[in-house]
Design an enzyme around this catalytic site. Structure first.
Site, PDB file in Angstrom:
ATOM      1  N   HIS A 107       0.827  -1.213   0.000  1.00 47.78           N
ATOM      2  CA  HIS A 107       0.000   0.000   0.000  1.00 47.78           C
ATOM      3  C   HIS A 107       0.857   1.257   0.000  1.00 47.78           C
ATOM      4  O   HIS A 107       1.883   1.324   0.667  1.00 47.78           O
ATOM      5  CB  HIS A 107      -1.023  -0.002   1.141  1.00 47.78           C
ATOM      6  CG  HIS A 107      -0.454   0.004   2.529  1.00 47.78           C
ATOM      7  ND1 HIS A 107      -0.180   1.163   3.211  1.00 47.78           N
ATOM      8  CD2 HIS A 107      -0.129  -1.002   3.374  1.00 47.78           C
ATOM      9  CE1 HIS A 107       0.279   0.862   4.421  1.00 47.78           C
ATOM     10  NE2 HIS A 107       0.333  -0.446   4.544  1.00 47.78           N
TER      11      HIS A 107
ATOM     12  N   ASP B 267       6.168   1.345   6.639  1.00 50.47           N
ATOM     13  CA  ASP B 267       4.767   0.959   6.440  1.00 50.47           C
ATOM     14  C   ASP B 267       4.097   1.983   5.541  1.00 50.47           C
ATOM     15  O   ASP B 267       3.569   2.966   6.019  1.00 50.47           O
ATOM     16  CB  ASP B 267       4.068   0.870   7.794  1.00 50.47           C
ATOM     17  CG  ASP B 267       2.656   0.314   7.684  1.00 50.47           C
ATOM     18  OD1 ASP B 267       2.306  -0.212   6.618  1.00 50.47           O
ATOM     19  OD2 ASP B 267       1.904   0.413   8.668  1.00 50.47           O
TER      20      ASP B 267
ATOM     21  N   GLU C 279      -5.167   1.980   2.568  1.00 48.99           N
ATOM     22  CA  GLU C 279      -5.164   0.707   3.296  1.00 48.99           C
ATOM     23  C   GLU C 279      -5.413   0.945   4.770  1.00 48.99           C
ATOM     24  O   GLU C 279      -6.159   0.229   5.421  1.00 48.99           O
ATOM     25  CB  GLU C 279      -3.811   0.003   3.109  1.00 48.99           C
ATOM     26  CG  GLU C 279      -3.742  -1.385   3.726  1.00 48.99           C
ATOM     27  CD  GLU C 279      -3.117  -1.451   5.118  1.00 48.99           C
ATOM     28  OE1 GLU C 279      -3.001  -2.545   5.659  1.00 48.99           O
ATOM     29  OE2 GLU C 279      -2.753  -0.397   5.688  1.00 48.99           O
TER      30      GLU C 279
ATOM     31  N   ASP D  32       3.831  -6.436   3.377  1.00 53.30           N
ATOM     32  CA  ASP D  32       3.459  -5.412   4.355  1.00 53.30           C
ATOM     33  C   ASP D  32       3.834  -5.841   5.772  1.00 53.30           C
ATOM     34  O   ASP D  32       3.180  -5.487   6.739  1.00 53.30           O
ATOM     35  CB  ASP D  32       1.953  -5.115   4.243  1.00 53.30           C
ATOM     36  CG  ASP D  32       1.546  -3.844   4.992  1.00 53.30           C
ATOM     37  OD1 ASP D  32       2.431  -3.029   5.319  1.00 53.30           O
ATOM     38  OD2 ASP D  32       0.344  -3.681   5.267  1.00 53.30           O
TER      39      ASP D  32
ATOM     40  N   HIS E 221       3.249   2.680  12.774  1.00 49.80           N
ATOM     41  CA  HIS E 221       2.282   3.756  13.036  1.00 49.80           C
ATOM     42  C   HIS E 221       2.798   4.794  14.033  1.00 49.80           C
ATOM     43  O   HIS E 221       2.041   5.268  14.882  1.00 49.80           O
ATOM     44  CB  HIS E 221       0.945   3.178  13.541  1.00 49.80           C
ATOM     45  CG  HIS E 221       0.291   2.246  12.570  1.00 49.80           C
ATOM     46  ND1 HIS E 221      -0.839   1.526  12.872  1.00 49.80           N
ATOM     47  CD2 HIS E 221       0.600   1.920  11.287  1.00 49.80           C
ATOM     48  CE1 HIS E 221      -1.191   0.791  11.823  1.00 49.80           C
ATOM     49  NE2 HIS E 221      -0.328   1.015  10.850  1.00 49.80           N
TER      50      HIS E 221
HETATM   51 ZN   LIG Z   1       0.925  -1.461   6.275  1.00 53.85          ZN
END
Ligand SMILES: [Zn+2]
Length: 464
Positions: free
Chosen positions: A283, A295, A329, A357, A427
């Site tokens: 993504h 990510d 995503e 991922d 994140h």
């Molecule tokens: Zn991801």
């Protein structure tokens, strides 16, 4: 022919010997691909350098942002310039903005605390001055919340101090077992009258870094939801368990804006008359914190450089290799869901979908999701990666978009990597180029290129 045996969970399953031999016949070609990826000068750190240029241009690429759309245009143009067949497909995506956010513990002592509002959360604008002041209640689990009951929760801020899964499990499994506190904590706590939710960050290691991510409202009243650091969750929990009154002051100006148009990027490499596909999935969007380097910018660049390598080596597979950069995503697979809706025919002809991922760290092999026979097929393919020590084969706990394809019957796989650092950065503001290593990206390119080529060229279909 007698079936050959293949080990899985933990029983043996059959795969026809002809199929096994057809896979193993690729050893020489696989070695050639691995060698080119790792030893030819023009490929040295190429994926890392490309990714560095990309994240420096666009930074974070949250759903609904101009940065995401600009990064999509950039990758489309790059693929066109490199001579690929490429197109985009429209997707409506959500647009959530974080705004300003602060958290202060007022009692039993004053402490400013770092937070990250969770994707789709509302803010505290409805309170006087936009500030919510309330007592905290701490629970380690949903069960504990249920036992505590509404009388002790109503009007308070629920702090979920849930552990990060079972420490004996691998990181991705620990995440899978415990991310429900982030995704549905607000919805569940609102049922007991909580006025906001603070969730201990989902990580196995913290240097005071809050980890954000998605959360979803259900039918209960919508309340603000944010992640706090593992350290602060424990500080609050210790005070609370000693019977002290913990008062918190929360200010968040998050908002959900109207949906906007975005696009999936679709790059095809292979014979123009082939209808069967091998999909490489990653993504292109990220959260709004950090730079989305790990990510999932790493996945985007590794998959792209894998197919570019095959093209430049003149290796034309029997089937088409389709590289897809998904949009949105993070908010809940918006790009993937739209693809599944629009591509019934492709999906019925798909050989396999390979996810990238799990972080582009040192590859250790392949993961599989599908029938025992499909897993066995994946395992034999991974066995060809001995030159880079990536012959591992295991079941996949997490597959991002490819799980949507798997639900439609497509055999799914994922490049498997050393996950030990993934949840340090996931994140967070720390998801920058510093999370990644150029040589590890080269190894990922080698793994993806070699596996994609075998799946795309072997005469046999991966059993469904
Ligand atoms: Zn991801």
């Amino acid at each position: 022919m007698p079936p050959t045996r293949c080990w899985r969970f933990p029983r043996t399953v059959p795969l026809p010997e002809t199929t096994r031999n057809n896979i193993l016949r690729y050893k020489t070609k696989v070695d050639k691909i691995l060698q080119a990826a790792l030893e030819q000068k023009q490929y040295h750190h190429a994926a890392y350098d490309g990714l560095e240029d990309f994240v420096e241009r666009f930074g974070a690429r949250p759903s609904g942002s101009d940065e995401l759309e600009d990064s999509i245009d950039f990758m489309k143009k790059k693929a066109e310039d490199d001579g690929f067949r490429v197109h985009t497909e429209e997707v409506m995506v959500p647009r959530w903005v974080r705004g300003e956010e602060t958290l202060m513990m007022l009692s039993p002592r004053q402490k400013s605390m770092s937070i990250l509002g969770l994707g789709t959360t509302i803010g505290t604008q409805q309170y006087p001055g936009g500030v919510l002041k309330a007592e905290a209640v701490v629970c380690d689990s949903f069960d504990e919340m249920e036992k505590l009951g509404e009388a002790k929760i109503k009007g308070k801020i629920m702090v979920f101090n849930a552990p990060f899964g079972d420490p004996m499990d691998e990181p991705m499994k620990r995440y899978g077992a415990s991310y429900k506190y982030r995704t549905s904590g607000a919805d569940r706590a609102a049922q007991y009258g909580a006025v906001a939710v603070l969730v201990r960050s989902r990580t196995d290691y913290s240097l005071y870094t809050p980890h954000g991510g998605s959360q979803y409202y259900g039918n209960s009243t919508q309340i603000p939801a944010a992640a706090i650091t593992a350290e602060d969750a424990r500080i609050i929990a210790r005070h609370y368990k000693k019977g002290k009154t913990v008062t918190l002051m929360l200010k968040m100006s998050a908002a959900n804006l109207p949906m906007r148009k975005s696009r999936n990027v679709i790059i095809d490499y292979g014979p123009s008359d082939s209808t069967e596909l091998v999909m490489l999935s990653a993504h292109i969007d990220s959260w709004d914190v950090g730079e989305g380097a790990m990510d999932n910018g790493g996945g985007v660049f590794v998959n792209y450089h894998a197919v570019k390598l095959l093209k430049e080596l003149g290796l034309m597979p029997r089937r088409t290799i389709r590289v897809v950069f998904w949009t949105a995503e993070e908010e809940g697979y918006f790009g993937g869901k739209e693809y599944v809706k629009m591509h019934e025919f492709d999906i019925s002809k798909m050989q396999i979908a390979i996810e990238n991922d799990l972080g582009t760290f040192r590859p250790v092999g392949l993961r599989a999701k599908g029938s025992d026979e499909a897993a066995c097929f994946v395992k034999h393919t991974a066995s060809l990666l001995g030159a880079i020590n990536a012959t591992g084969a295991s079941d996949s706990p997490s597959l991002s978009e490819t799980h949507l394809l798997h639900d439609k019957g497509v055999p799914a796989a994922a490049i498997d990597v050393d996950q030990s650092r993934y949840f340090w950065y996931h994140h967070t503001e720390a998801d920058t180029m510093d999370a990644l290593d150029p040589h590890e990206l080269d190894l990922c390119v080698a793994t993806m290129a070699a596996s994609a080529f075998v799946f795309a060229d072997v005469p046999d279909r991966v059993p469904r």
